[in-house]
Design a protein around this motif. Structure first.
Motif, PDB file in Angstrom:
ATOM      1  N   MET A 186       0.814  -1.227   0.000  1.00  0.00           N
ATOM      2  CA  MET A 186       0.000   0.000   0.000  1.00  0.00           C
ATOM      3  C   MET A 186       0.843   1.271   0.000  1.00  0.00           C
ATOM      4  O   MET A 186       0.374   2.344  -0.390  1.00  0.00           O
ATOM      5  CB  MET A 186      -0.907   0.022   1.242  1.00  0.00           C
ATOM      6  N   ILE A 187       2.103   1.155   0.464  1.00  0.00           N
ATOM      7  CA  ILE A 187       2.909   2.341   0.731  1.00  0.00           C
ATOM      8  C   ILE A 187       3.056   3.242  -0.498  1.00  0.00           C
ATOM      9  O   ILE A 187       2.844   4.452  -0.431  1.00  0.00           O
ATOM     10  CB  ILE A 187       4.301   1.934   1.291  1.00  0.00           C
ATOM     11  N   GLU A 188       3.371   2.617  -1.636  1.00  0.00           N
ATOM     12  CA  GLU A 188       3.542   3.378  -2.878  1.00  0.00           C
ATOM     13  C   GLU A 188       2.356   4.325  -3.118  1.00  0.00           C
ATOM     14  O   GLU A 188       2.511   5.485  -3.438  1.00  0.00           O
ATOM     15  CB  GLU A 188       3.652   2.377  -4.033  1.00  0.00           C
ATOM     16  N   LEU A 189       1.163   3.774  -2.905  1.00  0.00           N
ATOM     17  CA  LEU A 189      -0.068   4.503  -3.195  1.00  0.00           C
ATOM     18  C   LEU A 189      -0.284   5.666  -2.228  1.00  0.00           C
ATOM     19  O   LEU A 189      -0.624   6.775  -2.636  1.00  0.00           O
ATOM     20  CB  LEU A 189      -1.237   3.510  -3.103  1.00  0.00           C
ATOM     21  N   VAL A 190      -0.088   5.427  -0.922  1.00  0.00           N
ATOM     22  CA  VAL A 190      -0.349   6.501   0.044  1.00  0.00           C
ATOM     23  C   VAL A 190       0.708   7.593  -0.041  1.00  0.00           C
ATOM     24  O   VAL A 190       0.410   8.773   0.155  1.00  0.00           O
ATOM     25  CB  VAL A 190      -0.450   5.975   1.494  1.00  0.00           C
ATOM     26  N   GLU A 191       1.942   7.209  -0.369  1.00  0.00           N
ATOM     27  CA  GLU A 191       2.986   8.220  -0.523  1.00  0.00           C
ATOM     28  C   GLU A 191       2.659   9.132  -1.699  1.00  0.00           C
ATOM     29  O   GLU A 191       2.842  10.334  -1.642  1.00  0.00           O
ATOM     30  CB  GLU A 191       4.343   7.543  -0.755  1.00  0.00           C
ATOM     31  N   GLU A 192       2.159   8.508  -2.774  1.00  0.00           N
ATOM     32  CA  GLU A 192       1.834   9.271  -3.971  1.00  0.00           C
ATOM     33  C   GLU A 192       0.626  10.175  -3.732  1.00  0.00           C
ATOM     34  O   GLU A 192       0.578  11.308  -4.182  1.00  0.00           O
ATOM     35  CB  GLU A 192       1.548   8.283  -5.105  1.00  0.00           C
ATOM     36  N   ALA A 193      -0.366   9.645  -2.981  1.00  0.00           N
ATOM     37  CA  ALA A 193      -1.589  10.407  -2.749  1.00  0.00           C
ATOM     38  C   ALA A 193      -1.427  11.384  -1.595  1.00  0.00           C
ATOM     39  O   ALA A 193      -2.306  12.210  -1.343  1.00  0.00           O
ATOM     40  CB  ALA A 193      -2.750   9.457  -2.473  1.00  0.00           C
ATOM     41  N   ARG A 194      -0.320  11.298  -0.858  1.00  0.00           N
ATOM     42  CA  ARG A 194      -0.054  12.165   0.287  1.00  0.00           C
ATOM     43  C   ARG A 194      -1.178  12.116   1.299  1.00  0.00           C
ATOM     44  O   ARG A 194      -1.862  13.105   1.578  1.00  0.00           O
ATOM     45  CB  ARG A 194       0.162  13.610  -0.183  1.00  0.00           C
ATOM     46  N   ILE A 195      -1.360  10.934   1.869  1.00  0.00           N
ATOM     47  CA  ILE A 195      -2.398  10.736   2.877  1.00  0.00           C
ATOM     48  C   ILE A 195      -1.780   9.935   4.025  1.00  0.00           C
ATOM     49  O   ILE A 195      -1.031   8.988   3.784  1.00  0.00           O
ATOM     50  CB  ILE A 195      -3.625  10.016   2.263  1.00  0.00           C
ATOM     51  N   PRO A 196      -2.042  10.336   5.270  1.00  0.00           N
ATOM     52  CA  PRO A 196      -1.426   9.625   6.396  1.00  0.00           C
ATOM     53  C   PRO A 196      -1.937   8.178   6.502  1.00  0.00           C
ATOM     54  O   PRO A 196      -3.133   7.921   6.356  1.00  0.00           O
ATOM     55  CB  PRO A 196      -1.871  10.427   7.627  1.00  0.00           C
ATOM     56  N   LEU A 197      -0.987   7.271   6.742  1.00  0.00           N
ATOM     57  CA  LEU A 197      -1.326   5.857   6.923  1.00  0.00           C
ATOM     58  C   LEU A 197      -0.730   5.394   8.249  1.00  0.00           C
ATOM     59  O   LEU A 197       0.452   5.612   8.502  1.00  0.00           O
ATOM     60  CB  LEU A 197      -0.740   5.017   5.782  1.00  0.00           C
ATOM     61  N   ILE A 198      -1.565   4.779   9.079  1.00  0.00           N
ATOM     62  CA  ILE A 198      -1.031   4.192  10.308  1.00  0.00           C
ATOM     63  C   ILE A 198      -1.232   2.686  10.223  1.00  0.00           C
ATOM     64  O   ILE A 198      -2.358   2.194  10.244  1.00  0.00           O
ATOM     65  CB  ILE A 198      -1.721   4.755  11.565  1.00  0.00           C
ATOM     66  N   SER A 199      -0.130   1.961  10.101  1.00  0.00           N
ATOM     67  CA  SER A 199      -0.202   0.512   9.913  1.00  0.00           C
ATOM     68  C   SER A 199      -0.320  -0.198  11.254  1.00  0.00           C
ATOM     69  O   SER A 199       0.165   0.267  12.274  1.00  0.00           O
ATOM     70  CB  SER A 199       1.048   0.029   9.175  1.00  0.00           C
ATOM     71  N   LEU A 200      -0.978  -1.364  11.220  1.00  0.00           N
ATOM     72  CA  LEU A 200      -1.110  -2.184  12.418  1.00  0.00           C
ATOM     73  C   LEU A 200      -0.236  -3.425  12.311  1.00  0.00           C
ATOM     74  O   LEU A 200      -0.468  -4.412  13.007  1.00  0.00           O
ATOM     75  CB  LEU A 200      -2.575  -2.601  12.614  1.00  0.00           C
ATOM     76  N   ALA A 201       0.755  -3.389  11.420  1.00  0.00           N
ATOM     77  CA  ALA A 201       1.608  -4.554  11.207  1.00  0.00           C
ATOM     78  C   ALA A 201       2.939  -4.386  11.927  1.00  0.00           C
ATOM     79  O   ALA A 201       3.336  -3.275  12.272  1.00  0.00           O
ATOM     80  CB  ALA A 201       1.830  -4.766   9.717  1.00  0.00           C
ATOM     81  N   GLY A 202       3.626  -5.509  12.129  1.00  0.00           N
ATOM     82  CA  GLY A 202       4.748  -5.517  13.052  1.00  0.00           C
ATOM     83  C   GLY A 202       6.127  -5.150  12.536  1.00  0.00           C
ATOM     84  O   GLY A 202       6.893  -4.521  13.256  1.00  0.00           O
ATOM     85  N   ALA A 203       6.475  -5.538  11.329  1.00  0.00           N
ATOM     86  CA  ALA A 203       7.890  -5.534  10.945  1.00  0.00           C
ATOM     87  C   ALA A 203       8.502  -4.138  10.865  1.00  0.00           C
ATOM     88  O   ALA A 203       7.826  -3.157  10.563  1.00  0.00           O
ATOM     89  CB  ALA A 203       8.072  -6.252   9.614  1.00  0.00           C
TER      90      ALA A 203
ATOM     91  N   HIS B 278       3.241  -4.140 -13.858  1.00  0.00           N
ATOM     92  CA  HIS B 278       3.672  -2.756 -14.054  1.00  0.00           C
ATOM     93  C   HIS B 278       2.598  -1.769 -13.617  1.00  0.00           C
ATOM     94  O   HIS B 278       2.907  -0.692 -13.117  1.00  0.00           O
ATOM     95  CB  HIS B 278       4.023  -2.517 -15.526  1.00  0.00           C
ATOM     96  N   ALA B 279       1.347  -2.127 -13.820  1.00  0.00           N
ATOM     97  CA  ALA B 279       0.263  -1.216 -13.447  1.00  0.00           C
ATOM     98  C   ALA B 279       0.138  -1.124 -11.931  1.00  0.00           C
ATOM     99  O   ALA B 279      -0.045  -0.055 -11.373  1.00  0.00           O
ATOM    100  CB  ALA B 279      -1.063  -1.690 -14.062  1.00  0.00           C
ATOM    101  N   GLU B 280       0.259  -2.266 -11.270  1.00  0.00           N
ATOM    102  CA  GLU B 280       0.070  -2.316  -9.819  1.00  0.00           C
ATOM    103  C   GLU B 280       1.336  -1.905  -9.076  1.00  0.00           C
ATOM    104  O   GLU B 280       1.278  -1.489  -7.939  1.00  0.00           O
ATOM    105  CB  GLU B 280      -0.344  -3.747  -9.438  1.00  0.00           C
ATOM    106  N   ARG B 281       2.487  -2.029  -9.746  1.00  0.00           N
ATOM    107  CA  ARG B 281       3.791  -1.692  -9.199  1.00  0.00           C
ATOM    108  C   ARG B 281       4.187  -2.572  -8.008  1.00  0.00           C
ATOM    109  O   ARG B 281       5.144  -2.269  -7.298  1.00  0.00           O
ATOM    110  CB  ARG B 281       3.853  -0.206  -8.777  1.00  0.00           C
ATOM    111  N   PHE B 282       3.435  -3.606  -7.755  1.00  0.00           N
ATOM    112  CA  PHE B 282       3.758  -4.493  -6.638  1.00  0.00           C
ATOM    113  C   PHE B 282       3.118  -5.829  -6.939  1.00  0.00           C
ATOM    114  O   PHE B 282       1.990  -5.885  -7.399  1.00  0.00           O
ATOM    115  CB  PHE B 282       3.192  -3.930  -5.339  1.00  0.00           C
ATOM    116  N   ILE B 283       3.861  -6.901  -6.684  1.00  0.00           N
ATOM    117  CA  ILE B 283       3.323  -8.201  -7.046  1.00  0.00           C
ATOM    118  C   ILE B 283       3.657  -9.203  -5.951  1.00  0.00           C
ATOM    119  O   ILE B 283       4.739  -9.171  -5.383  1.00  0.00           O
ATOM    120  CB  ILE B 283       3.869  -8.635  -8.432  1.00  0.00           C
ATOM    121  N   THR B 284       2.686 -10.061  -5.612  1.00  0.00           N
ATOM    122  CA  THR B 284       2.905 -11.063  -4.565  1.00  0.00           C
ATOM    123  C   THR B 284       2.597 -12.453  -5.113  1.00  0.00           C
ATOM    124  O   THR B 284       1.893 -12.587  -6.120  1.00  0.00           O
ATOM    125  CB  THR B 284       1.980 -10.825  -3.361  1.00  0.00           C
ATOM    126  N   PRO B 285       3.099 -13.497  -4.446  1.00  0.00           N
ATOM    127  CA  PRO B 285       2.868 -14.865  -4.935  1.00  0.00           C
ATOM    128  C   PRO B 285       1.396 -15.252  -4.925  1.00  0.00           C
ATOM    129  O   PRO B 285       1.022 -16.242  -5.543  1.00  0.00           O
ATOM    130  CB  PRO B 285       3.643 -15.742  -3.941  1.00  0.00           C
TER     131      PRO B 285
END
Lengths: 385, 313
Positions: free
Chosen positions: A114-131, B227-234
């Motif tokens: 999701m990161i690519e999309l929110v960075e491009e749209a400039r919207i705050p994202l708060i993730s609930l994932a661990g890594a 390419h459209a999605e810019r991210f791909i998973t198994p």
């Protein structure tokens, strides 16, 4: 005549009130909250309590008059743990629902997608994932509330040091969160004077970890570090018990922080240790603990609403929601850039996960103090320190 | 003129839909949905050649889709090969793989064929999941943007035209194939393989060819998707995705190229439409599928076309 005028007066007043209310509401559009959570599917144990928490608190806050005089509107979508769906729903939240900020996703893989999309749209994202990878390196618009796997490993190694144990084995899943934890366990070993005597990986779909654990047993470790979450951790715990390995302390990371893990392990989790957020041991916290009040309140409200025990994963959602809403309040509106800045300025926010102090370099903001080491005793969490 | 319209009428309507649809799409989310519809349609049009015309089933097409996607991801990212070249290399590789497995696999019939293709898809999924050094493992991998010449295709509106164009090309190729001698041979094969062989159709060669063509379609769609999605998973290679593709073809109507497009559109948009029902979305989704199967057993487009013909004698 008198009655008529009174009726007219009442009607006029009602009309006025309605009109007044109408304009007041028109001036104040709702705060739109977007959420993408794994409510169903393999990661449902993460997404389900988080979704319940968001629904519950949005409703409670609305009943109490909303935030900064504005009502809250929750748009929640179920990604089923699938990165493709998470991305699609994120786009929907941004483009179609026009939300002000997004909470989610439940898993590391989805968040990374999701990161690519929110960075491009400039919207705050708060993730609930661990890594760690979610906030390291820092991404301008991305934050997270759960403790990182590095902190979990540090806490585990710290506990090993207290017991003078130096020989550790790693048993990890193949997913991002698991492998990130494994990498941390390997990287931190030297600093804590720990030798890794075995390093085993299983696939998320494996149904038997006996081969891995047998190899671990042959390496004769003093402690095992389990990196993972969900069903595989339960199987690992059971297999560990079935092999009858004694004299070895089993540690898990915080990916197992739910009652479900203990219940499904059916006694096999007894004696296992893990670092968790204070929330899971709210009742056992000393009265002067700064998190006591906030964890007790969340525990009671959640239990009353859903008649089930809290899990750490619902807690992450509570923290995310409250940090974002505090930021909206301080920013005096929902301008995305200002909300982002205010989230980054979160200081001394007492959440159920810990006390948050975010900075431009740290988009998680938790430290070791808020991590508690617990042991499973009598099918519940027992606070050690 | 009438013959031309009869043959190409549907294609012209589809072209018009692709051209005019942007006028009514309210925002970029809908453009994104449309892109996914067009890309799924490419896979379904290819798969329909195999299922609807040659009468062979494949439960492994998500594997080809994912192979194309990962070929593009890895070749452009690691070896900095231009996107279009990587896409063609991926398609060629997938075509070769399909060709190699086609003969032994297509000798099987019915359930056995389904099991073999299923196995192929699962092997692809396992390899992508496990070879973490190459594929990034279960958490997927980022894909660079696609360049066509100097044009960086990144806006979703641009992707709409690329995907829409590719879809039209796929439909045009499929229609031509169906109208050729091979197409007639395939239909004969679907009717009765023995009869077709007796009549002089090289059934083995034709089946293998259509299998390769459908795999290449899936691979190209996968590359474009990556390419459209810019991210791909198994998960793209997963068993459920394969089932999804087959369901799209069956729902839209077998042996109908436009049916495949309609099926792809419906099953791509439907999950978004029922997402509003929250906890009941699976129920709603299932109910719609069951109702279609009961009341329109031949699939949407053929059943509706028949109804239309009956109304107007």
């Amino acid at each position: 005549m008198f009655r008529l005028t009174r009726r007219v007066a009442v009607a006029a007043m009602a009309a006025l009130a309605a009109f007044g209310l109408g304009t007041a509401q028109a001036q104040q559009p709702p705060i739109r909250i977007g959420a993408v959570l794994a409510v169903t599917g393999g990661a449902a144990f993460l997404g389900d309590p988080a979704a319940k928490t968001l629904r519950l608190y949005v409703e409670r806050l609305n009943r109490a008059g909303g935030v900064a005089g504005r009502q809250l509107e929750l748009r929640l979508y179920d990604s089923a743990g699938d990165p493709r769906q998470a991305v699609t729903f994120t786009r929907r939240l941004i483009e179609d629902d026009r939300v002000d900020f997004i909470i989610g996703a439940s898993t590391t893989g989805e968040t990374m997608a999701m990161i690519e999309l929110v960075e491009e749209a400039r919207i705050p994202l708060i993730s609930l994932a661990g890594a760690n990878v979610i906030v390291e390196p820092v991404k301008r618009w991305v934050f997270k509330t759960p403790h990182s796997d590095r902190m979990a490993v540090e806490k585990i190694y710290e506990d090993m040091r207290r017991n003078n144990w130096t020989r550790a084995a790693i048993v990890a899943g193949s997913g991002g969160f698991d492998q990130s934890c494994r990498a941390e366990a390997r990287a931190l070993a030297q600093r804590f004077n720990v030798t890794i005597v075995a390093d085993e990986t299983y696939a998320a779909t494996d149904t038997d970890m006996t081969p891995q654990l047998t190899r671990v047993r042959n390496a004769n470790p003093q402690a095992i570090v389990g990196c993972g979450f969900g069903a595989p951790t339960v199987i690992t715990a059971r297999n560990f018990r079935q092999l009858g390995m004694t004299g070895v302390q089993f540690y898990f990371n915080h990916g197992v922080a739910s009652q479900q893990f203990i219940d499904q392990a059916q006694g096999a989790a007894e004696g296992m240790r893990m670092p968790v957020a204070a929330l899971l041991v709210a009742e056992q916290l000393p009265a002067d603990d700064p998190q006591k009040a906030v964890t007790m309140e969340y525990t009671q409200v959640y239990r009353q609403a859903y008649n089930e025990n809290v899990s750490g994963f619902g807690g992450h959602a509570w923290d995310a929601l409250m940090i974002a809403l505090e930021a909206v309040r301080r920013a005096g509106g929902t301008d995305k850039a200002r909300v982002r800045d205010e989230i980054e300025r979160t200081t001394n926010f007492i959440g159920v996960d810990g006390i948050f102090n975010m900075t431009p370099q740290d988009h998680m903001g938790l430290d070791q103090r808020s991590f508690k080491m617990v042991e499973v005793r009598n099918n519940t969490w027992r606070l050690l320190y | 003129m009438r013959g031309f319209l009869g043959r190409w009428g549907g294609f012209l309507v589809l072209t018009a839909v692709v051209l005019l649809l942007p006028l009514i799409l309210p925002n970029r989310f809908y453009f994104d949905m449309a892109v996914k519809v067009w890309l799924n349609a490419i896979v379904c049009v290819g798969l329909n050649l195999l299922i609807g015309y040659a009468g062979q089933i494949s439960l492994g097409h998500a594997g080809f889709f994912a192979l194309g996607a990962y070929a593009s991801a890895i070749l452009t990212r690691r070896f900095e090969i231009p996107g279009l070249v990587a896409m063609l290399m991926g398609a060629a590789g997938v075509g070769l793989l399909a060709f190699l497995v086609a003969r032994p696999i297509l000798k099987l019939k019915g359930h056995y064929l389904a099991m073999a293709t299923l196995g192929l898809g699962i092997i692809v999924a396992i390899v992508i999941n496990r070879e973490i050094w190459l594929t990034g493992g279960p958490d997927g991998v980022r894909v660079p943007a696609l360049f066509i010449g100097d044009w960086r295709v990144s806006r979703i509106e641009d992707w709409y035209w690329v995907a829409g164009g590719a879809m039209l090309l796929a439909v045009w190729l499929a229609l031509n194939l169906i109208d050729s001698g091979v197409g007639r041979a395939l239909r004969a094969l679907h009717g009765s393989e023995v009869a077709a062989a007796t009549a002089g159709v090289d059934t083995v060669r034709d089946k293998a060819m259509v299998f390769v063509v459908s795999a290449v379609f899936a691979s190209i769609a996968g590359s474009l998707f990556a390419h459209a999605e810019r991210f791909i998973t198994p998960q793209e290679a997963g068993f459920l995705r394969s089932i999804e593709f087959v369901t799209m073809v069956v729902l839209g109507g077998m042996a109908s190229t436009f049916g495949a497009v309609v099926g792809a559109a419906l099953l791509t948009v439907l999950p978004q439409a029922v997402a509003e029902f929250q906890d009941y979305k699976h129920l709603a989704f299932g109910a719609i599928l069951i109702a279609t199967m009961i009341f329109l057993p031949k699939g949407l487009v053929p059943s509706l076309a028949e109804l239309f013909r009956r109304r107007r004698p």
